[in-house]
Scaffold this active site. Structure first.
Site, PDB file in Angstrom:
ATOM      1  N   GLN A 125       0.626  -1.108   0.005  1.00 18.97           N
ATOM      2  CA  GLN A 125       0.101   0.029   0.017  1.00 18.97           C
ATOM      3  C   GLN A 125       0.941   1.310   0.057  1.00 18.97           C
ATOM      4  OE1 GLN A 125      -3.550  -1.041   0.454  1.00 18.97           O
ATOM      5  NE2 GLN A 125      -4.056   0.958  -0.617  1.00 18.97           N
ATOM      6  N   LYS A 140      -2.948  -1.246   6.614  1.00 20.23           N
ATOM      7  CA  LYS A 140      -3.638  -2.110   6.237  1.00 20.23           C
ATOM      8  C   LYS A 140      -4.139  -2.713   7.664  1.00 20.23           C
ATOM      9  CE  LYS A 140      -5.311  -4.221   2.598  1.00 20.23           C
ATOM     10  NZ  LYS A 140      -5.944  -3.691   1.342  1.00 20.23           N
ATOM     11  N   GLY A 179     -12.707  -0.608   3.016  1.00 18.08           N
ATOM     12  CA  GLY A 179     -12.782  -1.820   2.883  1.00 18.08           C
ATOM     13  C   GLY A 179     -11.990  -2.694   2.185  1.00 18.08           C
ATOM     14  N   ASP A 180     -12.158  -4.107   2.167  1.00 15.98           N
ATOM     15  CA  ASP A 180     -11.030  -4.990   1.253  1.00 15.98           C
ATOM     16  C   ASP A 180     -11.858  -6.070   1.230  1.00 15.98           C
ATOM     17  OD1 ASP A 180      -8.202  -5.398   0.242  1.00 15.98           O
ATOM     18  OD2 ASP A 180      -8.670  -7.049   1.422  1.00 15.98           O
ATOM     19  N   THR A 224     -12.121   0.480  -8.002  1.00 12.30           N
ATOM     20  CA  THR A 224     -11.289  -0.308  -8.185  1.00 12.30           C
ATOM     21  C   THR A 224     -11.290  -1.060  -9.514  1.00 12.30           C
ATOM     22  OG1 THR A 224     -11.016  -0.587  -5.860  1.00 12.30           O
ATOM     23  CG2 THR A 224      -9.716  -2.056  -7.066  1.00 12.30           C
ATOM     24  N   ASN A 255     -16.321  -7.195  -5.218  1.00 12.04           N
ATOM     25  CA  ASN A 255     -16.363  -5.701  -5.313  1.00 12.04           C
ATOM     26  C   ASN A 255     -15.672  -5.444  -6.755  1.00 12.04           C
ATOM     27  OD1 ASN A 255     -14.818  -2.932  -4.848  1.00 12.04           O
ATOM     28  ND2 ASN A 255     -16.685  -2.857  -4.638  1.00 12.04           N
ATOM     29  N   SER A 392     -10.898   6.746  -2.641  1.00  8.72           N
ATOM     30  CA  SER A 392     -10.954   6.958  -1.240  1.00  8.72           C
ATOM     31  C   SER A 392     -10.363   8.318  -0.849  1.00  8.72           C
ATOM     32  CB  SER A 392     -10.178   5.874  -0.426  1.00  8.72           C
ATOM     33  OG  SER A 392     -10.853   4.522  -0.348  1.00  8.72           O
TER      34      SER A 392
HETATM   35  N1  LIG Z   1     -12.039  -3.219  -2.738  1.00 12.06           N
HETATM   36  C1  LIG Z   1     -11.261  -2.614  -3.025  1.00 12.06           C
HETATM   37  O1  LIG Z   1     -11.299  -1.513  -3.248  1.00 12.06           O
HETATM   38  C2  LIG Z   1      -9.608  -3.128  -3.303  1.00 12.06           C
HETATM   39  C3  LIG Z   1      -9.520  -4.565  -3.259  1.00 12.06           C
HETATM   40  N2  LIG Z   1      -8.392  -4.893  -3.655  1.00 12.06           N
HETATM   41  C4  LIG Z   1      -8.010  -6.231  -3.727  1.00 12.06           C
HETATM   42  O2  LIG Z   1      -8.981  -7.001  -4.581  1.00 12.06           O
HETATM   43  C5  LIG Z   1      -9.124  -8.356  -4.119  1.00 12.06           C
HETATM   44  C6  LIG Z   1     -10.672  -8.644  -4.125  1.00 12.06           C
HETATM   45  O3  LIG Z   1     -11.108  -7.569  -2.980  1.00 12.06           O
HETATM   46  P1  LIG Z   1     -12.989  -7.305  -3.075  1.00 12.06           P
HETATM   47  O4  LIG Z   1     -13.379  -7.511  -4.444  1.00 12.06           O
HETATM   48  O5  LIG Z   1     -12.621  -6.195  -2.355  1.00 12.06           O
HETATM   49  O6  LIG Z   1     -13.214  -8.473  -2.244  1.00 12.06           O
HETATM   50  P2  LIG Z   1     -14.893  -8.910  -2.054  1.00 12.06           P
HETATM   51  O7  LIG Z   1     -14.749  -9.550  -0.694  1.00 12.06           O
HETATM   52  O8  LIG Z   1     -15.675  -8.030  -2.304  1.00 12.06           O
HETATM   53  O9  LIG Z   1     -14.621 -10.028  -3.336  1.00 12.06           O
HETATM   54  C7  LIG Z   1     -13.536 -11.044  -2.836  1.00 12.06           C
HETATM   55  C8  LIG Z   1     -13.845 -12.081  -4.043  1.00 12.06           C
HETATM   56  O10 LIG Z   1     -12.726 -13.059  -4.323  1.00 12.06           O
HETATM   57  C9  LIG Z   1     -13.343 -14.324  -4.074  1.00 12.06           C
HETATM   58  N3  LIG Z   1     -12.224 -15.143  -3.352  1.00 12.06           N
HETATM   59  C10 LIG Z   1     -11.655 -14.803  -2.076  1.00 12.06           C
HETATM   60  N4  LIG Z   1     -10.860 -15.628  -1.675  1.00 12.06           N
HETATM   61  C11 LIG Z   1     -10.637 -16.590  -2.857  1.00 12.06           C
HETATM   62  C12 LIG Z   1      -9.764 -17.870  -3.416  1.00 12.06           C
HETATM   63  N5  LIG Z   1      -9.032 -18.298  -2.445  1.00 12.06           N
HETATM   64  N6  LIG Z   1     -10.208 -18.096  -4.426  1.00 12.06           N
HETATM   65  C13 LIG Z   1     -10.940 -17.608  -5.298  1.00 12.06           C
HETATM   66  N7  LIG Z   1     -11.588 -16.689  -5.083  1.00 12.06           N
HETATM   67  C14 LIG Z   1     -11.594 -16.072  -3.965  1.00 12.06           C
HETATM   68  C15 LIG Z   1     -14.553 -14.297  -3.071  1.00 12.06           C
HETATM   69  O11 LIG Z   1     -15.298 -15.415  -3.367  1.00 12.06           O
HETATM   70  C16 LIG Z   1     -15.142 -13.046  -3.850  1.00 12.06           C
HETATM   71  O12 LIG Z   1     -15.684 -13.109  -4.932  1.00 12.06           O
HETATM   72  C17 LIG Z   1      -8.349  -8.528  -2.984  1.00 12.06           C
HETATM   73  O13 LIG Z   1      -7.156  -9.019  -3.361  1.00 12.06           O
HETATM   74  C18 LIG Z   1      -8.235  -7.208  -2.318  1.00 12.06           C
HETATM   75  O14 LIG Z   1      -7.249  -7.022  -1.503  1.00 12.06           O
HETATM   76  C19 LIG Z   1      -7.624  -3.987  -4.044  1.00 12.06           C
HETATM   77  C20 LIG Z   1      -7.481  -2.466  -4.211  1.00 12.06           C
HETATM   78  C21 LIG Z   1      -8.752  -2.049  -3.719  1.00 12.06           C
HETATM   79  O1  LIG Z   2      -9.611   2.558  -0.118  1.00 12.50           O
HETATM   80  C1  LIG Z   2      -8.867   2.299   0.632  1.00 12.50           C
HETATM   81  O2  LIG Z   2      -8.260   2.992   1.464  1.00 12.50           O
HETATM   82  C2  LIG Z   2      -8.064   1.073   0.470  1.00 12.50           C
HETATM   83  C3  LIG Z   2      -8.059   0.156  -0.713  1.00 12.50           C
HETATM   84  C4  LIG Z   2      -7.009  -1.015  -0.532  1.00 12.50           C
HETATM   85  O3  LIG Z   2      -7.340  -1.922   0.740  1.00 12.50           O
HETATM   86  C5  LIG Z   2      -6.184  -1.497  -1.641  1.00 12.50           C
HETATM   87  O4  LIG Z   2      -5.857  -0.633  -2.421  1.00 12.50           O
HETATM   88  O5  LIG Z   2      -5.877  -2.498  -1.310  1.00 12.50           O
END
Ligand SMILES: NC(=O)C1=CN([C@@H]2O[C@H](COP(=O)(O)OP(=O)(O)OC[C@H]3O[C@@H](n4cnc5c(N)ncnc54)[C@H](O)[C@@H]3O)[C@@H](O)[C@H]2O)C=CC1
Ligand SMILES: O=C(O)CCC(=O)C(=O)O
Length: 460
Positions: A125, A140, A179-180, A224, A255, A392
């Site tokens: 990050q 984080k 969130g994450d 994102t 997300n 954010s």
């Molecule tokens: N939400 C955000 O703004 C940001 C998220 N990220 C990264 O993006 C990725 C997804 O985050 P979000 O969409 O926010 O989370 P989320 O909780 O909305 O979705 C996560 C997704 O990944 C799937 N998942 C989780 N573990 C898994 C595994 N072992 N194998 C296959 N699928 C799996 C879940 O079923 C779900 O569909 C993470 O690596 C997170 O750190 C990165 C930048 C910003």
């Molecule tokens: O919006 C934020 O502050 C965090 C986003 C995040 O967790 C990421 O970039 O992996």
């Protein structure tokens, strides 16, 4: 270590030795933290040419100071489930580096969460937030609490207990979580409510990803995923390619994944597959995003339910098989190390042109090397998924100014930020003789801004 002659020539071998020694120290100090070690290794390798050109970073022990978090907080989170049983989870917050702004980064609620995962995310990050050009440092947090299968009331009680402890360490100018995985608008709402109650004050800028009705930014939910596609489109354009008419595979269905699919479809792509942690779906007609949104955003159901409504689609157990589906563009958007060397080779043999990392560190080090070696266009997470944290930071700006921008205004700013990150990374790669390598370019550009700020601020 004799590499500190500021004006003298520093030999390549010497800097490589220095970096290798640093990595050994990281291994010794953080044993068993394999994700953290992996993230550090990638950055250290990229920085060798920077340190060769600018030995002052070695003299000021910038890396030694950057590799050690300012603090890692670990705390008990007791809560009561619906049956009256007392449960205890572990909460974390890593405040890694605040040289250019308050610590900033998401919270992850997932059973796999441990210190290594939180530290790898917090470390990455620092560089990502620097790349956005906004005044935000790296942090984080999260917990090994798994929201899957929990009732709304259980999640609320957990969030209240988590925030009761976390509130001692955060604030709009100190540390701003968001969130994450496992933390979306619902959880942010409960966390914000508890923070407000504890402080007796409405400090809107203490959390981002809030509901738009109480200080959240329009466009944060989409940021994102949309940002990822804007970045990848920029990378494709450099080779005369586009999303239009391309075949895309996106892992995850959370997300990041949902809004990456949405923007890719808007740009004319056909998204044929997505997944969750149980398995993946393949729809030869193109994924129906409304069905995915209904299942994942509204009903909290598993992705296999999709095939009930779309009989041409196939469901397969296991989440790595998704990389065997032929595509032009692959967007890993689920979790760390979900795409290994074997999967990279499969994608390449099926003719993939570009890979864009929506998740954090979704490709193993070997997979990244494989893509680069085969000249696949590769957009690394730190750069490609920075749109979320960038919006954010826009949310923080709106909160401070007590204003609210329109969706369109936010989206325009996001597009601009993603283009800047792309050109900054390309330029840094070129300046340091790693032309076209966005992994090196993003690490270098992110590092230099933070390193210069650290030197300017003295030994702290
Ligand atoms: N939400 C955000 O703004 C940001 C998220 N990220 C990264 O993006 C990725 C997804 O985050 P979000 O969409 O926010 O989370 P989320 O909780 O909305 O979705 C996560 C997704 O990944 C799937 N998942 C989780 N573990 C898994 C595994 N072992 N194998 C296959 N699928 C799996 C879940 O079923 C779900 O569909 C993470 O690596 C997170 O750190 C990165 C930048 C910003
Ligand atoms: O919006 C934020 O502050 C965090 C986003 C995040 O967790 C990421 O970039 O992996």
């Amino acid at each position: 270590m004799k590499v500190l002659e500021e004006k003298g020539e520093v030999q390549t071998q010497t800097v490589t030795d220095y970096v290798n020694e640093l990595f050994i120290q990281v291994q010794q100090r953080n044993p068993h933290e394999k994700e953290f070690q992996q993230a550090v290794k990638e950055v250290l390798v990229s920085l060798v040419p920077v340190l060769e050109k600018n030995p002052t970073y070695i003299k000021h022990a910038v890396l030694e100071r950057m590799l050690e978090p300012d603090r890692l907080i670990s705390f008990k989170v007791p809560w009561v489930d619906d049956a009256g049983n007392i449960k205890v989870n572990r909460g974390y917050r890593v405040q890694f580096n605040n040289a250019i702004g308050p610590y900033k980064g998401g919270l992850r609620f997932h059973s796999s969460v441990n210190a290594s995962i939180i530290k790898f995310l917090g470390f990455e990050q620092i560089f990502k937030n620097s790349l956005t050009g906004q005044p935000i440092g790296g942090g984080k947090g999260g917990s090994d609490f798994d929201p899957k299968g929990k009732s709304d009331q259980e999640i609320m009680r957990f969030c209240q207990s988590f925030m009761t402890e976390l509130s001692k360490y955060i604030g709009p100018d100190i540390d701003v979580p968001a969130g994450d995985i496992g933390v979306g608008a619902r959880e942010i709402g409960y966390l914000f409510g508890q923070y407000k109650r504890l402080k007796g004050a409405y400090e809107a800028g203490v959390l981002t990803g809030k509901g738009v009705g109480y200080g959240g930014s329009l466009g944060r939910k989409e940021a994102t995923g949309y940002g990822l596609v804007y970045f990848v489109e920029e990378m494709l354009k450099s080779q005369g390619l586009h999303f239009n008419n391309s075949r895309v595979v996106v892992s995850g269905s959370g997300n990041v994944s949902i809004y990456a699919m949405e923007k890719a479809i808007q740009l004319g792509a056909k998204v044929v597959a997505c997944s969750d942690s149980n398995g993946y779906i393949y729809d030869p007609n193109g994924i129906n995003l409304e069905t995915v949104k209904q299942l994942k955003e509204v009903e909290n159901k598993r992705i296999y339910e999709y095939v009930k409504e779309h009989p041409d689609a196939l469901y397969q157990e296991g989440y790595t098989g998704i990389w065997g589906i032929p595509c032009d563009i692959a967007l890993p958007c689920a979790t760390q190390n979900e795409l290994n060397k074997e999967a990279a080779e499969k994608l390449i043999s099926n003719g993939v042109n570009a890979v864009g990392e929506g998740a954090n560190m979704p490709s193993t080090l070997e997979a990244v090397d494989t893509f680069i070696h085969h000249n696949v266009l590769f957009a690394p997470a730190k750069a490609a998924n920075a749109g979320g944290v960038a919006v954010s930071a826009l949310e923080m700006a709106q909160n401070s100014a007590r204003i609210a921008w329109t969706q369109d205004e936010v989206d325009k700013k996001l597009q601009e930020i993603m283009k800047n990150i792309y050109s900054k990374s390309i330029k840094a790669a070129e300046d340091y003789a790693t032309r076209g390598n966005l992994v090196a370019g993003a690490n270098i550009a992110g590092f230099i801004k933070v390193a210069d700020a650290m030197i300017a601020q003295g030994i702290i």
